[in-house]
Design a protein around this motif. Structure first.
Motif, PDB file in Angstrom:
ATOM      1  N   HIS A 193       0.836  -1.199   0.000  1.00  0.00           N
ATOM      2  CA  HIS A 193       0.000   0.000   0.000  1.00  0.00           C
ATOM      3  C   HIS A 193       0.874   1.255   0.000  1.00  0.00           C
ATOM      4  CE1 HIS A 193      -3.702  -2.242   1.860  1.00  0.00           C
ATOM      5  NE2 HIS A 193      -3.139  -2.910   0.877  1.00  0.00           N
ATOM      6  N   GLN A 194       2.014   1.195   0.669  1.00  0.00           N
ATOM      7  CA  GLN A 194       2.921   2.339   0.712  1.00  0.00           C
ATOM      8  C   GLN A 194       3.523   2.611  -0.669  1.00  0.00           C
ATOM      9  OE1 GLN A 194       3.863   4.546   3.587  1.00  0.00           O
ATOM     10  NE2 GLN A 194       4.144   5.521   1.605  1.00  0.00           N
ATOM     11  N   GLN A 195       3.893   1.549  -1.393  1.00  0.00           N
ATOM     12  CA  GLN A 195       4.457   1.733  -2.727  1.00  0.00           C
ATOM     13  C   GLN A 195       3.433   2.343  -3.683  1.00  0.00           C
ATOM     14  OE1 GLN A 195       5.629  -2.382  -3.226  1.00  0.00           O
ATOM     15  NE2 GLN A 195       7.806  -1.905  -2.959  1.00  0.00           N
ATOM     16  N   ILE A 196       2.187   1.905  -3.576  1.00  0.00           N
ATOM     17  CA  ILE A 196       1.126   2.486  -4.401  1.00  0.00           C
ATOM     18  C   ILE A 196       0.938   3.959  -4.046  1.00  0.00           C
ATOM     19  CG2 ILE A 196      -1.338   2.402  -4.960  1.00  0.00           C
ATOM     20  CD1 ILE A 196      -1.226  -0.619  -4.403  1.00  0.00           C
ATOM     21  N   ALA A 197       0.999   4.253  -2.767  1.00  0.00           N
ATOM     22  CA  ALA A 197       0.850   5.637  -2.315  1.00  0.00           C
ATOM     23  C   ALA A 197       1.962   6.513  -2.886  1.00  0.00           C
ATOM     24  CB  ALA A 197       0.869   5.694  -0.787  1.00  0.00           C
TER      25      ALA A 197
ATOM     26  N   VAL B  46      -2.366   5.676   4.274  1.00  0.00           N
ATOM     27  CA  VAL B  46      -3.664   5.573   4.942  1.00  0.00           C
ATOM     28  C   VAL B  46      -4.805   5.755   3.942  1.00  0.00           C
ATOM     29  CG1 VAL B  46      -5.181   6.623   6.653  1.00  0.00           C
ATOM     30  CG2 VAL B  46      -2.756   6.320   7.171  1.00  0.00           C
ATOM     31  N   VAL B  47      -4.655   6.728   3.054  1.00  0.00           N
ATOM     32  CA  VAL B  47      -5.693   6.992   2.051  1.00  0.00           C
ATOM     33  C   VAL B  47      -5.812   5.820   1.087  1.00  0.00           C
ATOM     34  CG1 VAL B  47      -6.327   8.459   0.099  1.00  0.00           C
ATOM     35  CG2 VAL B  47      -5.486   9.495   2.211  1.00  0.00           C
ATOM     36  N   ILE B  48      -4.675   5.294   0.638  1.00  0.00           N
ATOM     37  CA  ILE B  48      -4.695   4.159  -0.291  1.00  0.00           C
ATOM     38  C   ILE B  48      -5.330   2.939   0.367  1.00  0.00           C
ATOM     39  CG2 ILE B  48      -3.240   2.486  -1.515  1.00  0.00           C
ATOM     40  CD1 ILE B  48      -3.579   5.179  -2.942  1.00  0.00           C
ATOM     41  N   SER B  49      -4.972   2.663   1.590  1.00  0.00           N
ATOM     42  CA  SER B  49      -5.541   1.515   2.304  1.00  0.00           C
ATOM     43  C   SER B  49      -7.057   1.647   2.420  1.00  0.00           C
ATOM     44  CB  SER B  49      -4.908   1.382   3.689  1.00  0.00           C
ATOM     45  OG  SER B  49      -3.533   1.088   3.595  1.00  0.00           O
ATOM     46  N   ARG B  50      -7.516   2.853   2.705  1.00  0.00           N
ATOM     47  CA  ARG B  50      -8.966   3.084   2.830  1.00  0.00           C
ATOM     48  C   ARG B  50      -9.673   2.854   1.496  1.00  0.00           C
ATOM     49  NH1 ARG B  50     -11.677   7.549   1.689  1.00  0.00           N
ATOM     50  NH2 ARG B  50      -9.832   8.883   1.798  1.00  0.00           N
ATOM     51  N   LEU B  51      -9.090   3.354   0.411  1.00  0.00           N
ATOM     52  CA  LEU B  51      -9.704   3.207  -0.907  1.00  0.00           C
ATOM     53  C   LEU B  51      -9.676   1.747  -1.377  1.00  0.00           C
ATOM     54  CD1 LEU B  51      -8.368   6.373  -2.766  1.00  0.00           C
ATOM     55  CD2 LEU B  51     -10.634   6.004  -1.777  1.00  0.00           C
ATOM     56  N   LEU B  52      -8.595   1.041  -1.072  1.00  0.00           N
ATOM     57  CA  LEU B  52      -8.525  -0.373  -1.437  1.00  0.00           C
ATOM     58  C   LEU B  52      -9.574  -1.185  -0.682  1.00  0.00           C
ATOM     59  CD1 LEU B  52      -4.659  -0.914  -1.581  1.00  0.00           C
ATOM     60  CD2 LEU B  52      -6.247  -0.982  -3.509  1.00  0.00           C
ATOM     61  N   LYS B  53      -9.772  -0.851   0.588  1.00  0.00           N
ATOM     62  CA  LYS B  53     -10.797  -1.528   1.379  1.00  0.00           C
ATOM     63  C   LYS B  53     -12.190  -1.242   0.814  1.00  0.00           C
ATOM     64  CE  LYS B  53     -12.015  -4.177   4.739  1.00  0.00           C
ATOM     65  NZ  LYS B  53     -11.634  -5.604   4.713  1.00  0.00           N
ATOM     66  N   LYS B  54     -12.388  -0.036   0.374  1.00  0.00           N
ATOM     67  CA  LYS B  54     -13.665   0.337  -0.240  1.00  0.00           C
ATOM     68  C   LYS B  54     -13.902  -0.496  -1.506  1.00  0.00           C
ATOM     69  CE  LYS B  54     -15.931   4.304  -2.462  1.00  0.00           C
ATOM     70  NZ  LYS B  54     -15.787   5.751  -2.809  1.00  0.00           N
ATOM     71  N   LEU B  55     -12.868  -0.664  -2.337  1.00  0.00           N
ATOM     72  CA  LEU B  55     -12.985  -1.459  -3.558  1.00  0.00           C
ATOM     73  C   LEU B  55     -13.218  -2.938  -3.228  1.00  0.00           C
ATOM     74  CD1 LEU B  55     -10.161   0.178  -5.716  1.00  0.00           C
ATOM     75  CD2 LEU B  55     -12.631   0.297  -6.143  1.00  0.00           C
ATOM     76  N   GLU B  56     -12.611  -3.404  -2.131  1.00  0.00           N
ATOM     77  CA  GLU B  56     -12.833  -4.782  -1.705  1.00  0.00           C
ATOM     78  C   GLU B  56     -14.293  -4.972  -1.288  1.00  0.00           C
ATOM     79  OE1 GLU B  56     -10.460  -8.079   0.885  1.00  0.00           O
ATOM     80  OE2 GLU B  56     -10.948  -6.207   1.949  1.00  0.00           O
ATOM     81  N   ASN B  57     -14.842  -4.020  -0.566  1.00  0.00           N
ATOM     82  CA  ASN B  57     -16.237  -4.098  -0.144  1.00  0.00           C
ATOM     83  C   ASN B  57     -17.189  -4.085  -1.342  1.00  0.00           C
ATOM     84  OD1 ASN B  57     -15.480  -4.172   2.557  1.00  0.00           O
ATOM     85  ND2 ASN B  57     -15.680  -1.952   2.822  1.00  0.00           N
ATOM     86  N   MET B  58     -16.737  -3.473  -2.433  1.00  0.00           N
ATOM     87  CA  MET B  58     -17.521  -3.437  -3.673  1.00  0.00           C
ATOM     88  C   MET B  58     -17.271  -4.688  -4.521  1.00  0.00           C
ATOM     89  SD  MET B  58     -16.787   0.567  -4.614  1.00  0.00           S
ATOM     90  CE  MET B  58     -17.589   0.477  -6.221  1.00  0.00           C
TER      91      MET B  58
ATOM     92  N   LEU C 177      -8.123  -8.242  -0.949  1.00  0.00           N
ATOM     93  CA  LEU C 177      -6.864  -7.910  -0.288  1.00  0.00           C
ATOM     94  C   LEU C 177      -6.306  -9.144   0.412  1.00  0.00           C
ATOM     95  CD1 LEU C 177      -7.841  -4.465   1.290  1.00  0.00           C
ATOM     96  CD2 LEU C 177      -6.534  -4.863  -0.807  1.00  0.00           C
ATOM     97  N   HIS C 178      -5.107  -9.527   0.045  1.00  0.00           N
ATOM     98  CA  HIS C 178      -4.395 -10.622   0.689  1.00  0.00           C
ATOM     99  C   HIS C 178      -3.201 -10.050   1.447  1.00  0.00           C
ATOM    100  CE1 HIS C 178      -6.631 -13.809  -1.453  1.00  0.00           C
ATOM    101  NE2 HIS C 178      -6.668 -12.934  -2.446  1.00  0.00           N
ATOM    102  N   ARG C 179      -2.531 -10.895   2.179  1.00  0.00           N
ATOM    103  CA  ARG C 179      -1.431 -10.414   3.022  1.00  0.00           C
ATOM    104  C   ARG C 179      -0.280  -9.839   2.190  1.00  0.00           C
ATOM    105  NH1 ARG C 179       1.562 -13.753   7.928  1.00  0.00           N
ATOM    106  NH2 ARG C 179       2.982 -12.066   8.544  1.00  0.00           N
ATOM    107  N   ASN C 180       0.064 -10.490   1.083  1.00  0.00           N
ATOM    108  CA  ASN C 180       1.230 -10.078   0.303  1.00  0.00           C
ATOM    109  C   ASN C 180       0.899  -9.593  -1.102  1.00  0.00           C
ATOM    110  OD1 ASN C 180       3.131 -10.755   2.370  1.00  0.00           O
ATOM    111  ND2 ASN C 180       2.863 -12.914   1.828  1.00  0.00           N
ATOM    112  N   TYR C 181      -0.377  -9.541  -1.443  1.00  0.00           N
ATOM    113  CA  TYR C 181      -0.739  -9.063  -2.775  1.00  0.00           C
ATOM    114  C   TYR C 181      -2.203  -8.651  -2.805  1.00  0.00           C
ATOM    115  CZ  TYR C 181      -2.820 -13.714  -3.527  1.00  0.00           C
ATOM    116  OH  TYR C 181      -3.576 -14.853  -3.428  1.00  0.00           O
ATOM    117  N   ILE C 182      -2.558  -7.951  -3.892  1.00  0.00           N
ATOM    118  CA  ILE C 182      -3.931  -7.525  -4.144  1.00  0.00           C
ATOM    119  C   ILE C 182      -4.426  -8.278  -5.362  1.00  0.00           C
ATOM    120  CG2 ILE C 182      -5.442  -5.585  -4.685  1.00  0.00           C
ATOM    121  CD1 ILE C 182      -3.145  -3.775  -3.529  1.00  0.00           C
TER     122      ILE C 182
END
Length: 210
Positions: free
Chosen positions: A171-175, A183-195, A200-205
């Motif tokens: 998430h930091q590299q994407i940021a 923090v913003v990237i993690s929140r947006l990724l979680k939002k996309l996961e909920n959709m 989201l996996h431990r070592n990859y998306i």
């Protein structure tokens, strides 16, 4: 790797030009994450990408990076060419996104080939045109699109250049690439996961349906 050179540029370059590149070019293989070119360094060779993917970044005064574009098979970096022609230091950082193979051509050949080979002239002009459009798209994305849209486009492009629906960046590299916070990237990724757009996996998306 010489075979890759002929396969990549057959039909785009004159055969005499391909032969010349094969004879004087330096073939290089780089690992994922390896820096090929850094900001402030003098450029002595022009890279022609035979396989893999290279990401090109810009850095601000505070050291934060912004992803400009990716280089893919058969492409070169027009910013590098511009620096070569002006004998200037590099203004970009180029990092191998995946394991990649390149042929590095001495910069003094660039001007010679511009006069000698129509295929090379077309290649250079098309490269400038393509990169200008990509840079304009980057500017438009930052100016007119929200971060949700930029993140989705970023993930789609990552899938394209790596040919893999698993994004292994943190998430930091994407940021860093999108010039925002983890923090913003993690929140947006979680939002996309909920959709149910990704998982989201431990070592990859894992991309599901973007």
């Amino acid at each position: 790797m010489v075979k890759e050179l002929y396969t990549t540029f057959d039909g785009q370059f004159e055969m005499e030009l391909v032969d010349e590149i094969a004879s004087i070019g330096k073939f290089v293989e780089v690992k994922e994450g390896e820096i090929l070119m850094d900001i402030g360094s003098y450029i002595k060779s022009i890279p022609l990408l035979l396989s893999g993917a290279i990401k090109v970044l810009r850095e601000d005064e505070e050291g934060d990076e912004l992803l400009l574009y990716y280089l893919e098979q058969g492409e070169t970096c027009s910013v590098t060419m511009a620096c070569c022609m002006g004998h200037a230091k590099s203004e970009i950082r180029a990092i191998a996104e995946t394991e990649s193979a390149l042929v590095m051509v001495p910069i003094h050949k660039m001007e010679e080939w511009m006069a000698k080979y129509k295929g090379w002239r077309n290649y250079v002009f098309e490269s400038y045109h393509h990169r200008l459009n990509e840079l304009l798209n980057t500017v438009d994305s930052i100016a007119f699109k929200n971060l949700d849209q930029r993140l989705v486009e970023y993930l789609k492009k990552k899938m394209q250049v790596t040919n893999d629906n698993r994004i292994r960046n943190t998430h930091q590299q994407i940021a860093y690439d999108l010039h925002t916070s983890r923090v913003v990237i993690s929140r947006l990724l979680k939002k996309l996961e909920n959709m149910e757009k990704l998982k989201l996996h431990r070592n990859y998306i894992q991309i599901l349906d973007l």
